[in-house]
Design a protein around this motif. Sequence first.
Motif, mmCIF file in Angstrom:
data_model
loop_
_atom_site.group_PDB
_atom_site.id
_atom_site.type_symbol
_atom_site.label_atom_id
_atom_site.label_comp_id
_atom_site.label_asym_id
_atom_site.label_seq_id
_atom_site.Cartn_x
_atom_site.Cartn_y
_atom_site.Cartn_z
ATOM 1 N N VAL A 96 -8.062 -0.406 6.877
ATOM 2 C CA VAL A 96 -7.914 -1.143 5.614
ATOM 3 C C VAL A 96 -7.615 -2.614 5.910
ATOM 4 N N LEU A 98 -8.045 4.863 -2.606
ATOM 5 C CA LEU A 98 -7.313 3.597 -2.454
ATOM 6 C C LEU A 98 -6.413 3.320 -3.650
ATOM 7 N N TYR A 152 -12.736 -2.210 -3.066
ATOM 8 C CA TYR A 152 -12.414 -3.504 -2.436
ATOM 9 C C TYR A 152 -12.840 -4.688 -3.292
ATOM 10 N N SER A 166 0.790 -1.227 0.000
ATOM 11 C CA SER A 166 0.000 0.000 0.000
ATOM 12 C C SER A 166 0.828 1.285 0.000
#
Length: 367
Positions: free
Chosen positions: A118, A53, A94, A34
């Motif tokens: 997350v 994201l 997601y 990430s």
Amino acid sequence: MIEHPTKSGDFAGTPLLRLRAWIGEQGADAAYVSDPVSIAYLTGFYTDPHERLMGLGITEGRALLIVPGLERESAEAGARGVEVLSWRDGEDPYELVREAIGRPQQLAVEKGHLTVAVAERLGAGRLVDAGEALRRFRLLKSAEELERLGRAAAVTDTVTGQIVEAMHPGQTEIEVGMVLASLMGAEGAKPAFESIVQSGPNSAQPHLRPTGRRLQAGDLVLLDFGAAWEGYRADTTRMAVVGEPDQRQRELHQLVLDAHDAAVARVKPGVTTGEVDAAAREVIERGGQGAYFIHRIGHGLGLEVHEDPSLDPGSQLPLEEGMVFTIEPGVYIPGWGGIRIEDDVVVERDGARMLTGAERGLRVVPA
Ligand code: ZN
Ligand code: ZN
């Protein structure tokens, strides 16, 4: 102690392949990366996605980079070795994460970066930390990385040669910082971090940000800045005085320069990070200023301006060819001012090779 079985320059494959091999060794099913800096290291593509994201899912067979739709075009152009998936505002990213990593029993993530919120949504059985492994991969620079670090350093040297000419009494510290940014921009580079410009007593606080204080006769001026080139950073510090330097300014500058040179001379494969620190610290202590050298001798440099290795007093990491870090001794005397001299070096077989090399003498800004 950290083990380095292979130099990154010697690793037969990309960082992405190396991470995939590591995932297998850990017995993890997948990784979800990430941190945008890690994504840049693994794919060559950097962006700051702000609050949206962005993540890189890596499994045995695939590597999927999930980006906000706004970044799709640049990700497709810039990212190597991955498929790009994008999501639009209003969609649930997601769903793409699920496509990228499935529902792993064991998932590698960067524990120092991924938020708890997350992590809960990833729905993995168990999380293992990939952050330390990624930092270790980045410790030894490849030829391609050294080329970029060299370009960043060259721009920084050019600007170092120009900035003193552009300074004059009456300018504020903030203004000098903007002139530095403009000079780097003229070379096609961006500042690697917000330049530190400190005048007079302000220079005694190593991390003080530029203020509205105006340069005046007698001031020490500390300039700590660097350029970034294709994501790779330089970080140097040079000193100037407005008007003729007095004796104490000259003597302490020479002491710090001697400490700098002693630390550079100590750099060699096998020598520890702590020994490099000690080489400079001994010089400053002998000069009676030991109490005023209040930080480590240096830090690693690469995609980030502070990364591994950390050259702390007493640290035990043996230097290896391909490590890149700063050498930056300083003395900071409250109420009087501070002096720091900083350069970037790469460890080679016979010792340090300087990446930055602008004249290190005390500069004079006409009063
Ligand atoms: Zn610096
Ligand atoms: Zn630094």
